[in-house]
Motif scaffolding. Structure first.
Motif, PDB file in Angstrom:
ATOM      1  N   SER A 142      -2.678   2.189   4.407  1.00 17.51           N
ATOM      2  CA  SER A 142      -1.424   2.746   4.913  1.00 17.51           C
ATOM      3  C   SER A 142      -1.594   3.263   6.337  1.00 17.51           C
ATOM      4  N   LEU A 177      -6.081   4.163  -5.253  1.00 15.84           N
ATOM      5  CA  LEU A 177      -5.543   5.307  -4.508  1.00 15.84           C
ATOM      6  C   LEU A 177      -6.209   5.438  -3.138  1.00 15.84           C
ATOM      7  N   ASP A 229      -4.193  14.622   5.572  1.00 17.84           N
ATOM      8  CA  ASP A 229      -4.002  13.295   4.989  1.00 17.84           C
ATOM      9  C   ASP A 229      -4.668  12.233   5.856  1.00 17.84           C
ATOM     10  N   GLN A 277       1.348   4.003  -3.095  1.00 17.54           N
ATOM     11  CA  GLN A 277       1.164   5.428  -2.846  1.00 17.54           C
ATOM     12  C   GLN A 277       2.390   6.221  -3.306  1.00 17.54           C
ATOM     13  N   ARG A 317       6.865   7.954   2.842  1.00  9.56           N
ATOM     14  CA  ARG A 317       5.658   8.281   2.083  1.00  9.56           C
ATOM     15  C   ARG A 317       5.117   9.652   2.473  1.00  9.56           C
ATOM     16  N   GLN A 369       5.203  12.851  -0.006  1.00 10.93           N
ATOM     17  CA  GLN A 369       3.895  13.394  -0.375  1.00 10.93           C
ATOM     18  C   GLN A 369       3.779  14.853   0.033  1.00 10.93           C
ATOM     19  N   SER A 397       0.828  -1.213   0.000  1.00 13.65           N
ATOM     20  CA  SER A 397       0.000   0.000   0.000  1.00 13.65           C
ATOM     21  C   SER A 397       0.859   1.258   0.000  1.00 13.65           C
ATOM     22  N   THR A 426      -5.419   2.149  -0.820  1.00 12.80           N
ATOM     23  CA  THR A 426      -4.053   2.067  -0.299  1.00 12.80           C
ATOM     24  C   THR A 426      -3.772   3.158   0.725  1.00 12.80           C
ATOM     25  N   GLN A 427      -4.422   4.314   0.587  1.00 13.24           N
ATOM     26  CA  GLN A 427      -4.271   5.329   1.623  1.00 13.24           C
ATOM     27  C   GLN A 427      -4.900   4.856   2.922  1.00 13.24           C
TER      28      GLN A 427
END
Length: 372
Positions: free
Chosen positions: A292, A285, A347, A15, A319, A323, A11, A288-289
């Motif tokens: 995570s 997307l 996030d 990302q 990550r 990001q 994941s 996997t967020q």
């Protein structure tokens, strides 16, 4: 635990791939500009349902645009708030403005799509530029900047439409969600996989609309006049992205949770009609967020006294920092629509948003949704 750790690593890795090889493209993108400006005629179309006060502000701003060859068409969709009387009295005072009154919409058609279809068919020019009554152009260069990106081989220009800043948590959520959505559809379009546009700032050719029979594939769906149509017709070859700040079209955000919820429910109900590959990317997307963040908290207690703890924390930090850097630069391109320093918090909060709205989207609805 090894299974959960593998899902976690996958994941976070996926990302990172999207951050570095997809989203970062926005930071390097330069909007295409025609070498020889032809000043091709543009028909600006605004659909309005009981938008009297907004039209009083918007129409003068559109009429004074710095572009030599354009018209403004106001589609008055059965308004009862005095819109028709205002247009009858004031439209002649504006050089570029004309209006069409819709007195009745066929029962089997979405009201906004019907209004847009009539407006596009009545357009004097082949290039149409769409916006909404509650929008305001960033500058007098809006039409010019969008038209400059319509190269001879292009038929579509995707523009950006942020929301005005207000002091409320809902407003911050709306602006961050707008940022994430824009980052996704702009970066994928730049990569050659356009899948949607936003009708508050969208340009395409009338001939493209007519050749594809307009909204014929989804006339009975309330939303989708922008993203579903783009999902049908946008390609790597015919689509351009415009990130010129002069072309940004600011919009008035929803101010109540109920109004925002209805808007998001309508938007999410439309996304299920996207092409399979688009749903797969967007679903990956979001999922996997979620994995995570959730697996980070799940794995920490199990790895406290092992070397795996460093791996769990290290890959997540990589990550998050990567990001943060990429998104902060993208935020600058999007006119700093939210505070980059708050990104880690948003996030996490957006992970909860994905969970809540994902479950909400699975709930069947009987109540008819409105286009406004």
């Amino acid at each position: 635990m090894p299974f959960l750790f593998s899902i976690y690593i996958f994941s976070v890795g996926l990302q990172l791939f999207f951050i570095l090889f997809v989203f970062a493209k926005v930071n390097r993108h330069e909007s295409p500009i025609q070498e020889e400006i032809t000043s091709e005629g543009v028909s600006v179309i605004v659909c309005a349902w009981n938008e009297l006060e907004n039209l009083k502000e918007l129409i003068p701003l559109l009429d004074e645009q710095d572009y030599p060859n354009f018209e403004v068409i106001i589609m008055d969709d059965r308004s009862w708030d005095g819109t028709h009387e205002y247009l009858m009295k004031e439209s002649s005072a504006f050089q570029r403005v004309r209006f069409i009154q819709i007195e009745k919409t066929p029962e089997h058609l979405s009201a906004k799509k019907y209004a847009l279809t009539l407006g596009i068919k009545s357009a004097k020019y082949d290039v149409v530029l769409l916006t909404d009554a509650d929008c305001r152009p960033q500058s007098k260069e809006w039409i010019k900047g969008m038209a400059e990106c319509l190269l001879p081989e292009k038929q579509i220009v995707l523009g950006f439409s942020p929301y005005y800043t207000e002091k409320s948590f809902l407003n911050k959520l709306i602006r961050y969600e707008t940022f994430i959505t824009a980052l996704q559809y702009f970066s994928l379009a730049i990569k050659g996989q356009p899948y949607m546009g936003v009708g508050r700032n969208l340009m395409y050719r009338k001939s493209l609309f007519l050749q594809n029979k307009g909204f014929a594939k989804h006339t009975n769906i309330v939303g989708g006049d922008d993203d579903l149509f783009m999902n049908d017709v946008a390609t790597a070859e015919n689509t351009a992205v415009c990130l010129n700040p002069d072309t940004f079209m600011y919009s008035v955000p929803k101010r109540t949770w109920d109004a925002w919820y209805r808007q998001k429910t309508r938007h999410l109900s439309v996304s299920k009609y996207y092409r399979f590959e688009n749903k797969l990317i967007l679903g990956s997307l979001a999922s996997t967020q979620i994995f995570s963040w959730i697996l980070l908290f799940v794995l920490i207690p199990f790895t406290l006294e092992t070397v795996l703890l460093y791996a769990v924390l290290g890959v997540f930090a990589l990550r998050l920092i990567t990001q943060w850097i990429v998104f902060a630069k993208a935020n600058q391109r999007f006119d700093n629509i939210f505070k980059s320093a708050t990104f880690p918090l948003w996030d996490f909060l957006f992970t909860l948003y994905f969970l809540i709205m994902g479950v909400n989207n699975l709930i069947p609805r009987k109540k008819k949704m409105r286009w406004k």
